[in-house]
Design an enzyme around this catalytic site. Structure first.
Site, PDB file in Angstrom:
ATOM      1  N   ALA A  63       0.862  -1.187   0.000  1.00 44.54           N
ATOM      2  CA  ALA A  63       0.000   0.000   0.000  1.00 44.54           C
ATOM      3  C   ALA A  63       0.897   1.236   0.000  1.00 44.54           C
ATOM      4  O   ALA A  63       2.062   1.158   0.404  1.00 44.54           O
ATOM      5  CB  ALA A  63      -0.893  -0.024   1.233  1.00 44.54           C
ATOM      6  N   GLY A 102       0.435  -5.047   0.667  1.00 47.76           N
ATOM      7  CA  GLY A 102      -0.760  -5.049  -0.180  1.00 47.76           C
ATOM      8  C   GLY A 102      -0.488  -5.555  -1.573  1.00 47.76           C
ATOM      9  O   GLY A 102      -1.383  -6.106  -2.226  1.00 47.76           O
ATOM     10  N   GLU A 105      -0.720  -9.141  -1.302  1.00 47.85           N
ATOM     11  CA  GLU A 105      -2.123  -9.478  -1.029  1.00 47.85           C
ATOM     12  C   GLU A 105      -2.953  -9.492  -2.301  1.00 47.85           C
ATOM     13  O   GLU A 105      -3.870 -10.290  -2.445  1.00 47.85           O
ATOM     14  CB  GLU A 105      -2.700  -8.517   0.009  1.00 47.85           C
ATOM     15  CG  GLU A 105      -2.128  -8.763   1.403  1.00 47.85           C
ATOM     16  CD  GLU A 105      -2.610  -7.741   2.409  1.00 47.85           C
ATOM     17  OE1 GLU A 105      -2.243  -6.560   2.281  1.00 47.85           O
ATOM     18  OE2 GLU A 105      -3.341  -8.117   3.341  1.00 47.85           O
ATOM     19  N   GLU A 125       4.075  -5.686   7.068  1.00 47.53           N
ATOM     20  CA  GLU A 125       3.246  -4.738   7.798  1.00 47.53           C
ATOM     21  C   GLU A 125       3.586  -4.638   9.286  1.00 47.53           C
ATOM     22  O   GLU A 125       3.513  -3.567   9.868  1.00 47.53           O
ATOM     23  CB  GLU A 125       1.767  -5.099   7.637  1.00 47.53           C
ATOM     24  CG  GLU A 125       1.216  -4.830   6.248  1.00 47.53           C
ATOM     25  CD  GLU A 125       1.390  -5.996   5.300  1.00 47.53           C
ATOM     26  OE1 GLU A 125       2.258  -6.863   5.561  1.00 47.53           O
ATOM     27  OE2 GLU A 125       0.683  -6.025   4.282  1.00 47.53           O
TER      28      GLU A 125
END
Ligand code: T1G
Length: 698
Positions: A63, A102, A105, A125
């Site tokens: 992210a 992310g 993911e 993370e």
């Protein structure tokens, strides 16, 4: 179509390509682009299978951290990812570089995954005070099982493509150098073999019949190893939900836990720490395109602990290094110590035997300064004595080629005085490594009054090339890190004189998050080091080099610390565990009595506040004097040189969270109570406190 995510068809394969430099961070533009490109692929009647890949140096690296702390902009990543998971057409993800957070993911929500052999995959993370909040805690256990998923999520470390294949995280490893080609190969195979969509969310074989004690075991480990951290415990809760709940409920639970982490001050601290390490490489007033000198060969003077460690730093990065000492046996000892260090790494599996030999081959011992004539950079790491250093630099001035950078590793002495021993002060700079130099990431690059800009640009770039966090500082006693450390040490000593014990003072600092308190750190570095520096300064008439009676008494007894199995603490043979020693407590009591000091109970809060606020005050003075350019430089120095707890963001980031008015008031109180220039409130700190601003506003 989005400017950062494109869609095109290659044969029967619909190719989705993310192109958002520098690391394809999954910001709002990429999220919108992914959604649009997926819709285009699903609508494309000519596409029987979809392929997700990325341009540039890496697959999506997570992210967009720059969006954290701001209102989230739709579409949120979990929604985009759910659309990939539910795709009616099979989707292949082709991974290169680092698929992280992310980014990984998104790949987990694709139905098949291929990675180039050089790729790495991870969920970091937890290092940012978070947890994988876009389905990672729910899909990863479904692919590799909850235990291996927790190992990956709690370490935050990436795994290689080969390991990912072994784990079941990916379907195949490709030895080509193009992720697109690798993805097309797998897509063509999927078409030929008629592979149907395989949503990860629907897979249950890896999350059934799980050991009921599994999560209790992880919680017990975290209770010891990470009791002061927030997000690791939430990671366990999220993965437990993946096993206990239906997928949709597990995702909802993950979302709750993710936001709990997002709200934590630890997330703010860890994100600040992440960016601080990168921010300090950008020097105000020194443009990124400042020319650099070409450094291909390095020489190190002094084959002692520091010199050997510095030589290893450069050999590890592939530089040929000449290691000079004027005494043959010292030189031999130094080379053997380097070999022992490498062999110890090999024993731990961190190096192959071939790597040990190749690095040793890069280190060439010499007894003659004449051998340094062609070195591009010379780093002096000799005894901490000004006359010795000035003599060395005069010799370097004689033998080194024009344009060679002459650096000193001094930790306390005046770089300008050392530069004055040469006719080329513009080529002289400080490069202050931290012991052990081959391990500690911090490198204080010290700007002399006449150091040339290209020299500064060169040593800052070299820091990156040897894997260090380089921070530019000015010339003063102790530069930035040690000058602040001196304040923490002085206050620790004062608190012990007033009635605290070394073990109490150390406990308060380790509970704050430091790896060691002042006294355990003194034992590690060696009481004799400070004792000898104080002796040097006393001989030069320095009024500030006060004798520390009970500590000097220990040195005079030969109790130097860990190296002698006894110092402020005792150590069992071969152990580093600090054991309080009643004999030292008695020595301290006797010393107090001799000096007429009546001990009192000192609270933990007072110990923490006085040690930390003294550091903040000194840092503010350092900023005011321009020795450090920005608060982030101070934060990075203490994060990477002294183990300031990263979840607190850094010394001045933490001070802002405490509130500068609180700190300023306390310091004024200490000054009224104890006096001393060190408790005079920094004018900058006073001004910021009065104006309701923080260090972050500078
Ligand atoms: N977001 C924004 N910017 C990033 C970024 C990121 N994720 N990663 C790197 N950058 C910037 C960095 O600040 C620098 O900027 C430039 O890119 C080059 O980085 C939902 C919530 C990928 C291994 O933690 O580990 O996904 O200084 O110098 O050494 O569950 O960057 O050039 O202006 O580090 O080659 C998880 C963090 C996010 C990965 C590349 N992802 N990044 O290393 O280059 S949280 C991460 C890295 C998340 C989801 C959760 C490294 C790298 P500038 P660099 P590098």
């Amino acid at each position: 179509m989005s400017s950062v995510v494109s869609y095109r068809r290659v044969g029967r394969v619909g190719v989705i390509t993310v192109d958002y430099p520098p690391v394809n961070a999954v910001g709002v533009g990429v999220r919108n682009g992914l959604r649009s490109a997926l819709d285009a692929g699903l609508a494309d009647a000519g596409a029987d299978i979809l392929l997700l890949t990325a341009a540039g140096r890496t697959f999506m690296a997570g992210a967009d951290i720059k969006e954290f702390g701001k209102p989230s902009q739709p579409p949120i990543l979990p929604e985009v990812i759910a659309a990939f998971d539910a795709s009616a057409k099979p989707i292949v993800a082709a991974i290169h570089g680092t698929a992280l957070g992310g980014g990984l993911e998104v790949a987990l929500a694709c139905h098949f995954r291929v990675a180039l052999r050089s790729a790495k995959l991870g969920l970091p993370e937890v290092k940012l005070g978070l947890l994988p909040g876009a389905g990672g805690t729910q899909r990863l256990p479904r692919l590799i099982g909850p235990a291996k998923a927790l190992d990956m999520i709690l370490s935050g470390d990436p795994v290689t493509a080969a390991t990912a294949l072994e784990l079941g995280l990916i379907d195949t490893v490709d030895d080509g150098d193009s992720a697109l080609d690798a993805g097309l190969r797998l897509a063509e195979r999927a078409l030929a073999e008629g592979w149907a969509p395989r949503p990860t969310s629907a897979r249950t074989d890896k999350i059934t019949n799980i050991d009921p004690d599994l999560f209790a075991g992880y919680r017990a480990t975290l209770a010891k190893r990470a009791r002061h951290l927030f997000s690791p415990h939430r990671c366990v809760d999220a993965v437990e939900a993946a096993v206990a709940l239906p997928f949709a409920d597990g995702v909802a639970r993950e979302r709750e836990l993710f936001f709990a982490c997002m709200e934590s001050p630890q997330r703010a601290g860890l994100i600040h720490s992440f960016f601080a390490e990168r921010e300090v490489a950008k020097i105000p007033g020194l443009p990124a395109d400042t020319p650099k000198r070409d450094v291909r060969s390095v020489a190190v003077i002094g084959a002692g602990t520091m010199g050997g460690g510095i030589a290893m730093c450069f050999a590890n990065a592939g530089f040929p290094v000449q290691l000079l000492d004027t005494a043959a046996e010292a030189l031999e000892r130094g080379v053997q110590a380097i070999r022992r260090n490498y062999e110890a790494s090999a024993k731990k599996g961190k190096l192959t035997d071939a790597q040990v030999e190749s690095r040793m081959a890069l280190i060439r011992p010499t007894l003659s300064y004449d051998d340094l004539a062609d070195a591009d950079l010379v780093i002096e790491a000799a005894f901490e004595n000004m006359e010795i250093k000035r003599r060395i630099f005069a010799e370097l001035d004689r033998v080194c080629k024009p344009g060679a950078i002459l650096a000193t590793n001094t930790s306390t002495l005046d770089v300008n005085a050392i530069a004055a021993a040469t006719c080329r002060p513009q080529d002289v700079v400080g490069m202050h490594f931290f012991s052990p130099a081959n391990v500690m990431r911090l490198l204080e690059n010290v700007r002399g009054a006449q150091t040339a800009d290209d020299v500064l640009a060169t040593v800052m770039d070299l820091a990156r090339r040897i894997g260090k966090v380089g921070v530019l500082v000015g010339v003063c006693y102790g530069f930035v890190g040690n000058r602040i450390l001196h304040q923490r040490g002085r206050e620790s000593m004062a608190l012990v004189e007033e009635g605290a014990s070394p073990q109490q003072a150390d406990r308060v600092l380790t509970e704050f998050g430091f790896p060691l308190g002042h006294f355990a750190m003194t034992d590690l570095a060696g009481i004799d080091v400070g004792w000898r520096i104080r002796e040097e300064r006393r001989k030069s008439g320095d009024p500030d080099a006060q004798a520390v009676n009970w500590l000097d008494a220990l040195a005079e007894q030969g109790r130097y610390g860990q190296k002698t199995s006894a110092g402020i603490y005792r150590y069992e043979p071969g152990s580093r565990v600090a054991i309080p020693d009643p004999a030292v407590d008695a020595l301290i009591s006797a010393d107090r009595a001799k000096r007429g000091l009546v001990p009192r109970d000192v609270s933990d809060d007072e110990i923490r506040d006085r040690c930390l606020y003294a550091m903040v005050n000194e840092a503010a003075k350092i900023l005011d004097e321009g020795i450090a350019a920005r608060p982030v430089d101070v934060d990075a120095i203490w994060l990477h040189g002294y183990g300031f707890p990263a979840h607190r963001g850094g010394l001045l980031f933490w001070a802002d969270q405490v509130g500068l008015p609180v700190i300023a008031k306390a310091i004024d109180g200490y000054h009224a109570r104890f006096g001393g220039s060190h408790w005079e409130l920094s004018p900058l700190l006073r001004r910021l406190a009065q104006e309701g601003r923080g260090f972050r506003d500078l």
